[in-house]
Design a protein around this motif. Structure first.
Motif, PDB file in Angstrom:
ATOM      1  N   VAL A   1      -0.308  17.888 -22.626  1.00  0.00           N
ATOM      2  CA  VAL A   1      -1.585  17.792 -21.927  1.00  0.00           C
ATOM      3  C   VAL A   1      -1.522  16.609 -20.979  1.00  0.00           C
ATOM      4  N   ASN A   2      -2.024  16.805 -19.762  1.00  0.00           N
ATOM      5  CA  ASN A   2      -2.029  15.739 -18.766  1.00  0.00           C
ATOM      6  C   ASN A   2      -3.387  15.684 -18.076  1.00  0.00           C
ATOM      7  N   TYR A   3      -3.888  14.461 -17.883  1.00  0.00           N
ATOM      8  CA  TYR A   3      -5.114  14.237 -17.110  1.00  0.00           C
ATOM      9  C   TYR A   3      -4.801  13.238 -16.003  1.00  0.00           C
ATOM     10  N   THR A   4      -5.198  13.584 -14.776  1.00  0.00           N
ATOM     11  CA  THR A   4      -4.945  12.723 -13.625  1.00  0.00           C
ATOM     12  C   THR A   4      -6.249  12.478 -12.878  1.00  0.00           C
ATOM     13  N   LYS A   5      -6.503  11.220 -12.543  1.00  0.00           N
ATOM     14  CA  LYS A   5      -7.694  10.829 -11.789  1.00  0.00           C
ATOM     15  C   LYS A   5      -7.239  10.118 -10.520  1.00  0.00           C
ATOM     16  N   ILE A   6      -7.779  10.525  -9.373  1.00  0.00           N
ATOM     17  CA  ILE A   6      -7.354   9.990  -8.079  1.00  0.00           C
ATOM     18  C   ILE A   6      -8.573   9.562  -7.272  1.00  0.00           C
ATOM     19  N   ASP A   7      -8.448   8.403  -6.634  1.00  0.00           N
ATOM     20  CA  ASP A   7      -9.466   7.898  -5.714  1.00  0.00           C
ATOM     21  C   ASP A   7      -8.763   7.597  -4.399  1.00  0.00           C
ATOM     22  N   SER A   8      -9.260   8.152  -3.301  1.00  0.00           N
ATOM     23  CA  SER A   8      -8.582   7.985  -2.019  1.00  0.00           C
ATOM     24  C   SER A   8      -9.574   7.650  -0.919  1.00  0.00           C
ATOM     25  N   GLU A   9      -9.082   6.910   0.081  1.00  0.00           N
ATOM     26  CA  GLU A   9      -9.871   6.575   1.266  1.00  0.00           C
ATOM     27  C   GLU A   9      -8.963   6.709   2.489  1.00  0.00           C
ATOM     28  N   PHE A  10      -9.282   7.680   3.357  1.00  0.00           N
ATOM     29  CA  PHE A  10      -8.485   7.931   4.544  1.00  0.00           C
ATOM     30  C   PHE A  10      -9.358   7.806   5.786  1.00  0.00           C
ATOM     31  N   ASP A  11      -8.756   7.295   6.853  1.00  0.00           N
ATOM     32  CA  ASP A  11      -9.459   7.170   8.128  1.00  0.00           C
ATOM     33  C   ASP A  11      -9.168   8.397   8.978  1.00  0.00           C
ATOM     34  N   TYR A  12     -10.210   9.174   9.259  1.00  0.00           N
ATOM     35  CA  TYR A  12     -10.090  10.360  10.091  1.00  0.00           C
ATOM     36  C   TYR A  12     -10.712  10.084  11.461  1.00  0.00           C
ATOM     37  N   ILE A  13     -10.016  10.484  12.506  1.00  0.00           N
ATOM     38  CA  ILE A  13     -10.523  10.287  13.858  1.00  0.00           C
ATOM     39  C   ILE A  13     -11.619  11.308  14.133  1.00  0.00           C
ATOM     40  N   ILE A  14     -12.785  10.832  14.565  1.00  0.00           N
ATOM     41  CA  ILE A  14     -13.902  11.723  14.878  1.00  0.00           C
ATOM     42  C   ILE A  14     -14.226  11.725  16.362  1.00  0.00           C
ATOM     43  N   ASN A  15     -13.688  10.744  17.093  1.00  0.00           N
ATOM     44  CA  ASN A  15     -13.883  10.707  18.541  1.00  0.00           C
ATOM     45  C   ASN A  15     -12.566  10.319  19.195  1.00  0.00           C
ATOM     46  N   PRO A  16     -11.793  11.304  19.672  1.00  0.00           N
ATOM     47  CA  PRO A  16     -10.487  10.989  20.257  1.00  0.00           C
ATOM     48  C   PRO A  16     -10.571  10.096  21.484  1.00  0.00           C
ATOM     49  N   THR A  17     -11.705  10.123  22.184  1.00  0.00           N
ATOM     50  CA  THR A  17     -11.839   9.320  23.401  1.00  0.00           C
ATOM     51  C   THR A  17     -11.951   7.846  23.082  1.00  0.00           C
ATOM     52  N   THR A  18     -12.803   7.502  22.101  1.00  0.00           N
ATOM     53  CA  THR A  18     -13.015   6.099  21.750  1.00  0.00           C
ATOM     54  C   THR A  18     -12.131   5.641  20.598  1.00  0.00           C
ATOM     55  N   GLY A  19     -11.538   6.594  19.881  1.00  0.00           N
ATOM     56  CA  GLY A  19     -10.739   6.236  18.717  1.00  0.00           C
ATOM     57  C   GLY A  19     -11.561   5.955  17.475  1.00  0.00           C
ATOM     58  N   ALA A  20     -12.853   6.275  17.503  1.00  0.00           N
ATOM     59  CA  ALA A  20     -13.729   6.029  16.359  1.00  0.00           C
ATOM     60  C   ALA A  20     -13.269   6.858  15.161  1.00  0.00           C
ATOM     61  N   THR A  21     -13.364   6.265  13.970  1.00  0.00           N
ATOM     62  CA  THR A  21     -12.924   6.932  12.746  1.00  0.00           C
ATOM     63  C   THR A  21     -14.036   6.947  11.711  1.00  0.00           C
ATOM     64  N   VAL A  22     -13.879   7.804  10.733  1.00  0.00           N
ATOM     65  CA  VAL A  22     -14.758   7.836   9.572  1.00  0.00           C
ATOM     66  C   VAL A  22     -13.862   7.817   8.339  1.00  0.00           C
ATOM     67  N   THR A  23     -14.302   7.121   7.299  1.00  0.00           N
ATOM     68  CA  THR A  23     -13.516   7.003   6.077  1.00  0.00           C
ATOM     69  C   THR A  23     -14.028   7.985   5.034  1.00  0.00           C
ATOM     70  N   GLU A  24     -13.143   8.863   4.595  1.00  0.00           N
ATOM     71  CA  GLU A  24     -13.486   9.870   3.598  1.00  0.00           C
ATOM     72  C   GLU A  24     -12.327  10.013   2.619  1.00  0.00           C
ATOM     73  N   SER A  25     -12.569  10.741   1.536  1.00  0.00           N
ATOM     74  CA  SER A  25     -11.483  11.024   0.595  1.00  0.00           C
ATOM     75  C   SER A  25     -10.490  11.989   1.232  1.00  0.00           C
ATOM     76  N   LEU A  26      -9.281  12.050   0.681  1.00  0.00           N
ATOM     77  CA  LEU A  26      -8.223  12.894   1.229  1.00  0.00           C
ATOM     78  C   LEU A  26      -8.620  14.359   1.140  1.00  0.00           C
ATOM     79  N   VAL A  27      -8.641  15.051   2.281  1.00  0.00           N
ATOM     80  CA  VAL A  27      -9.031  16.455   2.329  1.00  0.00           C
ATOM     81  C   VAL A  27      -8.019  17.299   1.552  1.00  0.00           C
ATOM     82  N   GLY A  28      -8.526  18.156   0.692  1.00  0.00           N
ATOM     83  CA  GLY A  28      -7.662  19.044  -0.077  1.00  0.00           C
ATOM     84  C   GLY A  28      -7.134  18.463  -1.372  1.00  0.00           C
ATOM     85  N   GLN A  29      -7.452  17.209  -1.650  1.00  0.00           N
ATOM     86  CA  GLN A  29      -6.975  16.564  -2.869  1.00  0.00           C
ATOM     87  C   GLN A  29      -8.086  16.513  -3.911  1.00  0.00           C
ATOM     88  N   SER A  30      -7.876  17.148  -5.050  1.00  0.00           N
ATOM     89  CA  SER A  30      -8.869  17.111  -6.114  1.00  0.00           C
ATOM     90  C   SER A  30      -8.950  15.704  -6.689  1.00  0.00           C
TER      91      SER A  30
END
Length: 263
Positions: A223-252
């Motif tokens: 039996v295995n239990y895994t807990k993950i906490d992630s913070e990634f910077d995603y670009i939301i405005n390519p012109t200004t380079g502005a980012t938003v910090t969210e958890s890793l997309v697709g990672q439970s």
């Protein structure tokens, strides 16, 4: 070499070497073993795709220096402490690398949708720490902590940039269209990345106990239990380079797995 329906391909040639030092010694009465090494790799990537009916070939070269350290400490006969630190790389997917796609040079606006053969590999600086207890034969109870600092991550973006910044040949442009003209480009780009922290707990045991029916001897469970906490910077405005910090997309954020086996 990877192929997909004979319309796109990627050929990757890697040349490198490494040095490694192994040791097995005692720290007082405690056995300590491990290794320390570094690998240097030069990669030459040639990718081919079909862009609006025209074959396009792109070449990209890069190099990486990848150190690694592994230490195993055995404070007792049935307890093991493992420490590992390493820098690793991973290439993006074939679909995101090959230059295949479509280009539109019809007024009023120009657009380009393709892969990006000039993507940097995803880089990760990893640290792992685990404490393992082997209480009896074939049994294990372990707790592990890990941290991955992931750089040059990849993200699909829509940007407005001059055609000259795409890296594609000018021969794809029609009459009256220049490399300085702006295109709405949709493809993958490298982004700042982020940090992934977590822990996992693993329990494994055979079912060979006296109070268990003999018919079940030879079976076991894990039996295995895994807990993950992630913070990634995603670009939301390519012109200004502005980012938003969210958890890793697709990672439970947490997962549980169980295995029944017979041996």
């Amino acid at each position: 070499t990877r192929f997909d329906g004979e319309t796109r391909s990627a050929v990757e040639k890697s040349t490198g070497g490494y040095v490694q030092i192994d040791w097995n010694a005692d720290l007082g009465y405690i056995p300590v073993r491990g290794n320390l090494g570094v690998r240097y790799v030069e990669t030459d990537l040639t990718s081919v795709g079909i862009l609006s009916g025209a074959p396009v070939e792109a070449n990209f070269k890069y190099d990486n220096t990848l150190p690694a350290l592994n230490v195993v400490i055995e404070p007792s006969a049935d307890v093991v402490l493992r420490i590992a630190a390493a820098k690793t790389i991973a290439r993006p997917s074939l679909a995101s690398l090959t230059p295949g796609g479509s280009i539109d040079i019809s007024p009023p606006g120009f657009s380009l949708t393709s892969g990006n053969p000039y993507l940097e590999p995803i880089q990760s600086n990893n640290v792992d720490l685990s404490l393992e207890w082997y209480p009896y034969d074939e049994a294990l109870f372990s707790v592990a902590l890990f941290r991955k600092n992931i750089e040059s991550f990849t993200q699909r973006l829509v940007r407005t940039i001059p055609y000259s910044e795409t890296g594609f040949p000018n021969s794809l442009l029609g009459p009256g269209v220049t490399p300085a003209d702006s295109f709405v480009v949709t493809n993958f780009v490298n982004t700042p990345g982020g940090v992934l922290n977590g822990f996992e707990v693993t329990l494994q045991t055979p079912f060979n106990f006296e109070f268990i029916p003999e018919e079940l001897h030879g079976f076991g469970g894990l039996v295995n239990y895994t807990k993950i906490d992630s913070e990634f910077d995603y670009i939301i405005n390519p012109t200004t380079g502005a980012t938003v910090t969210e958890s890793l997309v697709g990672q439970s954020p947490s997962s549980v797995s169980a295995t029944l086996y017979y041996e």
